[in-house]
Write an enzyme that holds these catalytic residues in place. Structure first.
Site, mmCIF file in Angstrom:
data_model
loop_
_atom_site.group_PDB
_atom_site.id
_atom_site.type_symbol
_atom_site.label_atom_id
_atom_site.label_comp_id
_atom_site.label_asym_id
_atom_site.label_seq_id
_atom_site.Cartn_x
_atom_site.Cartn_y
_atom_site.Cartn_z
ATOM 1 N N ASN A 9 0.870 -1.191 0.000
ATOM 2 C CA ASN A 9 0.000 0.000 0.000
ATOM 3 C C ASN A 9 0.904 1.237 0.000
ATOM 4 O OD1 ASN A 9 -1.826 2.030 0.423
ATOM 5 N ND2 ASN A 9 -2.490 1.323 2.449
ATOM 6 N N LYS A 11 0.062 4.198 -0.212
ATOM 7 C CA LYS A 11 -0.600 5.376 0.370
ATOM 8 C C LYS A 11 -0.369 6.588 -0.552
ATOM 9 C CE LYS A 11 -0.217 3.133 4.819
ATOM 10 N NZ LYS A 11 -0.140 3.218 6.284
ATOM 11 N N HIS A 93 -9.446 0.983 4.783
ATOM 12 C CA HIS A 93 -8.166 1.192 5.460
ATOM 13 C C HIS A 93 -8.351 2.102 6.675
ATOM 14 C CE1 HIS A 93 -4.076 2.469 6.275
ATOM 15 N NE2 HIS A 93 -3.731 1.335 5.718
ATOM 16 N N GLU A 95 -6.804 4.543 7.704
ATOM 17 C CA GLU A 95 -6.710 5.991 7.414
ATOM 18 C C GLU A 95 -8.003 6.514 6.797
ATOM 19 O OE1 GLU A 95 -3.028 5.478 5.345
ATOM 20 O OE2 GLU A 95 -2.185 4.807 7.274
ATOM 21 N N GLU A 163 -5.343 -5.124 10.298
ATOM 22 C CA GLU A 163 -4.317 -4.112 10.533
ATOM 23 C C GLU A 163 -4.621 -3.377 11.839
ATOM 24 O OE1 GLU A 163 -2.238 -2.763 6.765
ATOM 25 O OE2 GLU A 163 -4.143 -1.737 6.665
ATOM 26 N N GLY A 169 2.448 2.185 10.836
ATOM 27 C CA GLY A 169 3.364 3.319 10.732
ATOM 28 C C GLY A 169 4.059 3.686 12.033
ATOM 29 N N SER A 209 3.500 -2.165 10.276
ATOM 30 C CA SER A 209 4.950 -2.199 10.508
ATOM 31 C C SER A 209 5.595 -3.538 10.129
ATOM 32 C CB SER A 209 5.269 -1.818 11.949
ATOM 33 O OG SER A 209 4.837 -0.486 12.215
HETATM 34 P P1 13P Z 1 3.061 0.379 7.624
HETATM 35 O O1 13P Z 1 3.577 -0.907 6.999
HETATM 36 O O2 13P Z 1 3.781 1.590 7.126
HETATM 37 O O3 13P Z 1 2.951 0.270 9.095
HETATM 38 O O4 13P Z 1 1.551 0.550 7.069
HETATM 39 C C1 13P Z 1 0.685 -0.519 7.154
HETATM 40 C C2 13P Z 1 -0.522 -0.205 6.378
HETATM 41 O O5 13P Z 1 -1.299 0.659 6.740
HETATM 42 C C3 13P Z 1 -0.756 -0.947 5.137
HETATM 43 O O6 13P Z 1 -2.025 -0.705 4.639
#
Ligand code: 13P
Length: 246
Positions: A9, A11, A93, A95, A163, A169, A209
């Site tokens: 992803n 983002k 997601h 976010e 997740e 993150g 992560s």
């Molecule tokens: P990170 O791998 O940067 O923690 O992000 C995970 C994520 O949100 C994947 O959709």
């Protein structure tokens, strides 16, 4: 068996230059031929990436709206993705939920519409830190899963991404045991509330992560069928994560 699945992803990251570097390491690989690999790309680069990505990698959008067309300024529909040869979308997601205020209900409507249109969906769920600390992890992920289950007719084209928000993150990866426990509980829920076939065949992937250093141990757990990778999907480490079962 459930085919190992690794999604990257991106983002809201990537210039054409940076995307060139990502495509280069995907091409160099080598990528485990037994893994299904998908990259989640910002909307404006979807067709560009589709034109340059190697054939063993598929392309995903990061969001779509719940109807095919109309007066919804700024939105993109599943029909538009399919019209441009994009087979996948990431929905729900954390976010989207937490920064953009998407509800369980809206996410479920989006998942249902995307599936009905013919897209494949990476549907994301996961608890926040305060929910985990309050002992509400199962309640939250069951509620999020049920909202989707109530609106869709089939799980065939779904990958479920667990997740935990506290792991996204933050560098605080769930331990293999923590992730496995939730994945196993989700399969129990699916078995009770959908059917045993869905419980056994649905791929449940972990995100939060994931790195080249921790992917191998996570991938050993019996109910972890792959990963959704954020930050590390922008780096050559992504190849090692794809190859976690090699
Ligand atoms: P990170 O791998 O940067 O923690 O992000 C995970 C994520 O949100 C994947 O959709």
């Amino acid at each position: 068996g459930r085919k190992f699945f690794v999604g990257g992803n991106w983002k809201m990251n990537g210039t054409k230059n940076e995307i060139g570097d990502i495509i280069a390491f995907l091409k160099t690989g080598p990528l485990d031929p037994n893994a299904e690999v998908v990259v989640g790309v910002p909307a404006i680069y979807l067709t560009y990436v589709t034109s340059i990505v190697p054939g063993n990698v598929s392309v995903s959008a990061q969001n779509t709206y719940k109807v095919a067309k109309g007066a919804f300024t700024g939105e993109i529909s599943p029909a538009m993705l399919l019209d441009n040869g994009i087979p996948w979308v990431i929905l729900g997601h954390s976010e989207r939920r937490n920064v953009f205020g998407e509800t369980d209900e809206l996410i479920a409507e989006k998942v249902a519409h995307a599936l009905e249109t013919g897209l494949k969906v990476i549907a994301c769920i996961g608890e926040k830190l305060e929910e985990r600390e309050a002992g509400k992890t199962e309640e939250v992920v069951y509620r999020q899963t049920k909202a989707i289950a109530d609106k869709i007719k089939s799980w065939d084209n779904v990958v479920l991404a667990y997740e935990p928000v506290w792991a996204i993150g933050t560098g605080k990866t769930a331990t293999p045991q923590q992730a496995q426990e939730v994945h196993e509980k989700l399969r129990e829920w699916l078995s009770k509330n959908i059917n045993s076939n869905v419980a056994q065949t649905l791929r449940i992937i972990y995100g939060g992560s994931v790195t080249a250093a921790n992917a191998k141990d996570l991938a050993k757990e019996k109910d972890i069928d792959g990963f959704l990778v954020g930050g590390a999907s922008l780096k050559p480490d992504f190849v090692q994560i794809v190859n976690a079962r090699c």
